[in-house]
Design a protein around this motif. Structure first.
Motif, PDB file in Angstrom:
ATOM      1  N   SER A   9       0.840  -1.212   0.000  1.00 46.18           N
ATOM      2  CA  SER A   9       0.000   0.000   0.000  1.00 46.18           C
ATOM      3  C   SER A   9       0.866   1.250   0.000  1.00 46.18           C
ATOM      4  CB  SER A   9      -0.891   0.032   1.253  1.00 46.18           C
ATOM      5  OG  SER A   9      -1.809  -1.013   1.239  1.00 46.18           O
ATOM      6  N   LYS A  10       0.355   2.306  -0.615  1.00 48.72           N
ATOM      7  CA  LYS A  10       1.058   3.587  -0.616  1.00 48.72           C
ATOM      8  C   LYS A  10       0.972   4.204   0.773  1.00 48.72           C
ATOM      9  CE  LYS A  10       0.463   4.576  -5.479  1.00 48.72           C
ATOM     10  NZ  LYS A  10      -0.036   5.502  -6.490  1.00 48.72           N
ATOM     11  N   VAL A  11       2.068   4.853   1.177  1.00 48.53           N
ATOM     12  CA  VAL A  11       2.142   5.519   2.478  1.00 48.53           C
ATOM     13  C   VAL A  11       2.219   7.023   2.249  1.00 48.53           C
ATOM     14  CG1 VAL A  11       3.460   5.775   4.612  1.00 48.53           C
ATOM     15  CG2 VAL A  11       3.324   3.531   3.501  1.00 48.53           C
ATOM     16  N   LEU A  12       1.318   7.762   2.916  1.00 47.51           N
ATOM     17  CA  LEU A  12       1.278   9.216   2.825  1.00 47.51           C
ATOM     18  C   LEU A  12       1.572   9.802   4.198  1.00 47.51           C
ATOM     19  CD1 LEU A  12      -2.113   9.567   0.904  1.00 47.51           C
ATOM     20  CD2 LEU A  12       0.158   9.313  -0.080  1.00 47.51           C
ATOM     21  N   ASP A  13       2.293  10.940   4.226  1.00 44.99           N
ATOM     22  CA  ASP A  13       2.479  11.614   5.511  1.00 44.99           C
ATOM     23  C   ASP A  13       1.245  12.459   5.797  1.00 44.99           C
ATOM     24  OD1 ASP A  13       2.758  14.005   4.095  1.00 44.99           O
ATOM     25  OD2 ASP A  13       4.838  14.330   4.674  1.00 44.99           O
ATOM     26  N   LYS A  14       1.238  13.195   6.918  1.00 46.77           N
ATOM     27  CA  LYS A  14       0.033  13.934   7.305  1.00 46.77           C
ATOM     28  C   LYS A  14      -0.344  15.038   6.330  1.00 46.77           C
ATOM     29  CE  LYS A  14       1.727  17.552  10.346  1.00 46.77           C
ATOM     30  NZ  LYS A  14       1.530  18.149  11.657  1.00 46.77           N
ATOM     31  N   ASN A  15       0.584  15.420   5.443  1.00 51.82           N
ATOM     32  CA  ASN A  15       0.301  16.433   4.423  1.00 51.82           C
ATOM     33  C   ASN A  15      -0.064  15.807   3.080  1.00 51.82           C
ATOM     34  OD1 ASN A  15       0.859  18.588   6.182  1.00 51.82           O
ATOM     35  ND2 ASN A  15       3.047  18.315   5.841  1.00 51.82           N
ATOM     36  N   VAL A  65      -2.041   4.076   3.575  1.00 48.88           N
ATOM     37  CA  VAL A  65      -1.620   4.178   4.966  1.00 48.88           C
ATOM     38  C   VAL A  65      -1.260   5.647   5.168  1.00 48.88           C
ATOM     39  CG1 VAL A  65       0.085   3.500   6.683  1.00 48.88           C
ATOM     40  CG2 VAL A  65      -0.785   1.807   5.051  1.00 48.88           C
ATOM     41  N   ILE A  66      -1.931   6.290   6.110  1.00 43.68           N
ATOM     42  CA  ILE A  66      -1.696   7.707   6.366  1.00 43.68           C
ATOM     43  C   ILE A  66      -1.033   7.857   7.732  1.00 43.68           C
ATOM     44  CG2 ILE A  66      -2.759   9.979   6.621  1.00 43.68           C
ATOM     45  CD1 ILE A  66      -5.025   8.931   4.803  1.00 43.68           C
ATOM     46  N   LEU A  67       0.095   8.562   7.735  1.00 49.85           N
ATOM     47  CA  LEU A  67       0.841   8.771   8.964  1.00 49.85           C
ATOM     48  C   LEU A  67       0.322  10.003   9.695  1.00 49.85           C
ATOM     49  CD1 LEU A  67       4.438   8.122   7.605  1.00 49.85           C
ATOM     50  CD2 LEU A  67       2.811   6.483   8.573  1.00 49.85           C
ATOM     51  N   SER A  68       0.508  10.021  10.998  1.00 52.31           N
ATOM     52  CA  SER A  68       0.058  11.154  11.810  1.00 52.31           C
ATOM     53  C   SER A  68       1.121  12.228  11.941  1.00 52.31           C
ATOM     54  CB  SER A  68      -0.354  10.673  13.205  1.00 52.31           C
ATOM     55  OG  SER A  68       0.744  10.073  13.855  1.00 52.31           O
ATOM     56  N   LYS A  69       2.239  12.067  11.235  1.00 49.16           N
ATOM     57  CA  LYS A  69       3.297  13.068  11.310  1.00 49.16           C
ATOM     58  C   LYS A  69       3.837  13.378   9.927  1.00 49.16           C
ATOM     59  CE  LYS A  69       7.170   9.967  12.181  1.00 49.16           C
ATOM     60  NZ  LYS A  69       8.261   9.690  13.105  1.00 49.16           N
ATOM     61  N   GLU A  70       4.507  14.501   9.857  1.00 51.62           N
ATOM     62  CA  GLU A  70       5.143  14.927   8.612  1.00 51.62           C
ATOM     63  C   GLU A  70       6.555  14.365   8.595  1.00 51.62           C
ATOM     64  OE1 GLU A  70       6.443  19.117   6.499  1.00 51.62           O
ATOM     65  OE2 GLU A  70       5.077  19.121   8.183  1.00 51.62           O
ATOM     66  N   LEU A  71       6.954  13.824   7.473  1.00 47.41           N
ATOM     67  CA  LEU A  71       8.314  13.326   7.353  1.00 47.41           C
ATOM     68  C   LEU A  71       9.227  14.434   6.878  1.00 47.41           C
ATOM     69  CD1 LEU A  71       7.715   9.778   5.891  1.00 47.41           C
ATOM     70  CD2 LEU A  71       8.119  10.436   8.245  1.00 47.41           C
ATOM     71  N   PRO A  72      10.510  14.395   7.273  1.00 46.29           N
ATOM     72  CA  PRO A  72      11.440  15.467   6.903  1.00 46.29           C
ATOM     73  C   PRO A  72      11.686  15.543   5.405  1.00 46.29           C
ATOM     74  CG  PRO A  72      12.548  13.731   8.138  1.00 46.29           C
ATOM     75  CD  PRO A  72      11.106  13.381   8.079  1.00 46.29           C
ATOM     76  N   GLU A  73      12.103  16.717   4.964  1.00 45.93           N
ATOM     77  CA  GLU A  73      12.408  16.948   3.553  1.00 45.93           C
ATOM     78  C   GLU A  73      13.659  16.192   3.136  1.00 45.93           C
ATOM     79  OE1 GLU A  73      10.518  18.652   1.392  1.00 45.93           O
ATOM     80  OE2 GLU A  73       9.085  18.942   3.011  1.00 45.93           O
ATOM     81  N   ALA A  74      13.816  15.971   1.845  1.00 46.90           N
ATOM     82  CA  ALA A  74      14.923  15.192   1.295  1.00 46.90           C
ATOM     83  C   ALA A  74      16.288  15.774   1.632  1.00 46.90           C
ATOM     84  CB  ALA A  74      14.774  15.082  -0.220  1.00 46.90           C
TER      85      ALA A  74
END
Length: 86
Positions: A9-15, A65-74
């Motif tokens: 499944s695709k994983v998305l951050d909170k944004n 799958v949606i995460l409850s946090k934002e992941l850091p930029e590249a």
């Protein structure tokens, strides 16, 4: 929903930024619970190809799958990522 349906499944951050796909889970065999999820990252997101996400950081599991946090930029370094995890 079972684990086989979530793998890939695709994983998305909170944004709603797509960060990768679910590749594995880490289980606590004694408790019978999921400890974390392993995400195979899209190329260029981090220097690592996989990221372990704590089960507490998962907001929703469904079509995505949606995460409850934002992941850091590249451009952030691996050291900065470790500091944010703490």
């Amino acid at each position: 929903m079972n684990i086989k349906e979530v793998l890939g499944s695709k994983v998305l951050d909170k944004n709603a930024y797509e960060v990768g796909t679910v590749s594995d889970f880490d289980f606590d065999q004694k408790e019978g619970t999921i400890k974390s999820m392993v995400v195979s990252l899209k190329k260029g997101v981090f220097s690592k190809e996989e990221l372990e996400v704590a089960f507490e950081d998962i907001e929703t599991i469904g079509g995505y799958v949606i995460l409850s946090k934002e992941l850091p930029e590249a451009e952030e370094t691996e050291e900065e990522v470790e500091v944010q995890k703490s």
